[in-house]
Design an enzyme around this catalytic site. Structure first.
Site, PDB file in Angstrom:
ATOM      1  N   ARG A  11      50.201  10.908  25.134  1.00 58.43           N
ATOM      2  CA  ARG A  11      49.902   9.609  24.406  1.00 58.43           C
ATOM      3  C   ARG A  11      50.143   8.633  25.663  1.00 58.43           C
ATOM      4  NH1 ARG A  11      52.722   7.017  19.424  1.00 58.43           N
ATOM      5  NH2 ARG A  11      51.147   8.330  18.653  1.00 58.43           N
ATOM      6  N   LYS A  67      56.547   6.125  39.765  1.00 54.28           N
ATOM      7  CA  LYS A  67      56.528   5.945  41.353  1.00 54.28           C
ATOM      8  C   LYS A  67      54.919   5.825  41.424  1.00 54.28           C
ATOM      9  CE  LYS A  67      60.129   9.504  41.715  1.00 54.28           C
ATOM     10  NZ  LYS A  67      60.098  10.960  42.315  1.00 54.28           N
ATOM     11  N   HIS A  72      43.113   8.488  17.775  1.00 51.05           N
ATOM     12  CA  HIS A  72      44.183   9.352  17.636  1.00 51.05           C
ATOM     13  C   HIS A  72      43.725  10.517  16.770  1.00 51.05           C
ATOM     14  CE1 HIS A  72      48.267  10.457  16.872  1.00 51.05           C
ATOM     15  NE2 HIS A  72      48.971   9.105  16.616  1.00 51.05           N
ATOM     16  N   ARG A 129      56.836  10.322  15.139  1.00 56.31           N
ATOM     17  CA  ARG A 129      56.101  11.430  14.262  1.00 56.31           C
ATOM     18  C   ARG A 129      55.114  12.311  15.135  1.00 56.31           C
ATOM     19  NH1 ARG A 129      57.690   8.201  11.058  1.00 56.31           N
ATOM     20  NH2 ARG A 129      56.921   6.860  12.437  1.00 56.31           N
ATOM     21  N   THR A 130      54.458  11.775  15.968  1.00 55.45           N
ATOM     22  CA  THR A 130      53.394  12.419  16.864  1.00 55.45           C
ATOM     23  C   THR A 130      54.030  13.482  17.651  1.00 55.45           C
ATOM     24  OG1 THR A 130      51.840  10.701  16.523  1.00 55.45           O
ATOM     25  CG2 THR A 130      51.433  12.277  18.227  1.00 55.45           C
TER      26      THR A 130
HETATM   27  C1  NCD Z   1      50.440   5.478  14.716  1.00 51.66           C
HETATM   28  C2  NCD Z   1      49.904   5.299  16.202  1.00 51.66           C
HETATM   29  O1  NCD Z   1      50.863   5.781  17.009  1.00 51.66           O
HETATM   30  O2  NCD Z   1      48.872   4.902  16.498  1.00 51.66           O
HETATM   31  N1  NCD Z   1      51.549   6.143  14.661  1.00 51.66           N
HETATM   32  C3  NCD Z   1      51.459   7.479  14.338  1.00 51.66           C
HETATM   33  O3  NCD Z   1      51.067   8.267  15.392  1.00 51.66           O
HETATM   34  N2  NCD Z   1      51.645   8.101  13.417  1.00 51.66           N
HETATM   35  C4  NCD Z   1      50.423   4.265  14.014  1.00 51.66           C
HETATM   36  C5  NCD Z   1      51.045   3.073  14.365  1.00 51.66           C
HETATM   37  O4  NCD Z   1      51.849   3.213  15.405  1.00 51.66           O
HETATM   38  O5  NCD Z   1      51.019   2.098  13.594  1.00 51.66           O
END
Ligand code: NCD
Length: 308
Positions: A104, A83, A132, A54-55
């Protein structure tokens, strides 16, 4: 002024700036076709050193729906991190090619290091078990859209409150609104970290309680925020196996819930919400995923300083 800023943790945004983003997101939800080329010529880089559905894809969909372009990588092995390149050097390079980046990373603080190494806006798309902020923007837009407000309600947050970065960011953000009561539901081993209970909840005199049984508090909740046990952050597989099914919301457990309670989950779900619940009108987690794209459209526009 949001133009040029980075977003590393939710409270990098003032309440005024948060409102600006959510208000723009409301306008985009109402008339998405009016925004289809506002970011023409702009490039978003998605730098994902950890898995994501999703993100990353909602960021990419957001930029594409604004008429911009996207590039990036979706695992550390396909970038020069393999690397041994530092995050600071990677971002300096990406800033030569892109106008804005979402990152991320499994290491807490990596997006902050990146933001400090460049003038390009960097958005934290999740750093380890820490924060997040764009999931929080998603959660806030969803609650505001479905409940009509961000104050005066009781939220139950259930599951892995220790490693769940979405939980940490959501508590931080909601603690700034008045009369939000927190019911934190987790096994003893997965309680929220102490810095959250002390620095955020206790220091601000926020009404909260910590309980182990979801059934005992279900009837009090206006919002139920379920989370997955974060397998990848456990040191010991036996502990994960013992704790992974601590909570499973099904129709029977929902029998004591309010009729207008909403059920949220950042997703991915493993089995903490039984699929039979998906048909219940209170289930809002897939709507939430859609709000996530709209709020990221608003965020990208604001950080790039793009107006309609
Ligand atoms: C979450 C995350 O990556 O922290 N997912 C997300 O971004 N919607 C929650 C999760 O991974 O449980």
């Amino acid at each position: 002024m949001l133009k040029g800023k980075s977003l590393i943790e939710p409270n990098d945004l003032s309440l005024e700036e948060l409102d600006e983003i959510l208000n723009l997101a409301d306008k985009i939800v109402a008339n998405p076709e009016e925004y289809t080329d506002v970011c023409k010529g702009k490039v978003l880089a998605t730098l994902f050193y950890e898995p994501s559905t999703r993100t990353r894809l909602s960021f990419e969909a957001a930029m594409l729906r604004l008429g911009g372009s996207i590039m990036g990588f979706s695992s550390a092995d396909s970038s020069s991190a393999a690397k041994g390149e530092s995050v600071a050097d990677t971002i300096r390079t990406i800033a030569c090619y892109a106008d804005i980046a979402a990152m991320r990373h499994p290491k807490e603080g990596a997006p902050k290091v990146a933001a400090m190494a460049t003038d390009m806006p960097v958005i934290n798309g999740g750093d380890g078990g820490h924060q997040h902020p764009t999931q929080t923007l998603t959660d806030l837009l969803t609650i505001r859209s479905l409940k009509g407000k961000l104050d005066n309600f009781t939220i139950g947050i259930c599951g892995d409150l220790k490693f769940g970065r979405t939980v940490h960011s959501l508590i931080k953000a909601l603690s700034r609104f008045s009369s939000v009561k927190f019911v934190l539901v987790s096994p003893e081993e997965l309680k929220v970290p102490e810095y959250i209970t002390h620095e955020i909840l206790k220091n601000n005199n926020i009404d909260y309680k910590e309980v182990e049984k979801l059934e005992d508090v279900m009837g009090e909740l206006d919002v139920l925020y379920m989370t997955r046990v974060q397998k990848e952050r456990f040191f010991n597989e036996a502990d994960y196996i013992r704790l992974k099914d601590s909570y499973i919301v099904d129709m029977e457990k929902l029998s004591s819930a309010k009729d207008d309670m909403i059920i949220l989950h950042p997703l991915p779900r493993v089995n903490e919400i039984s699929v039979e619940v998906d048909k219940d009108p209170r289930a809002a987690y897939f709507k939430q995923a859609k709000f996530g794209m709209y709020v990221r459209m608003a965020l990208i526009m604001k950080l790039l300083g793009v107006e309609k």
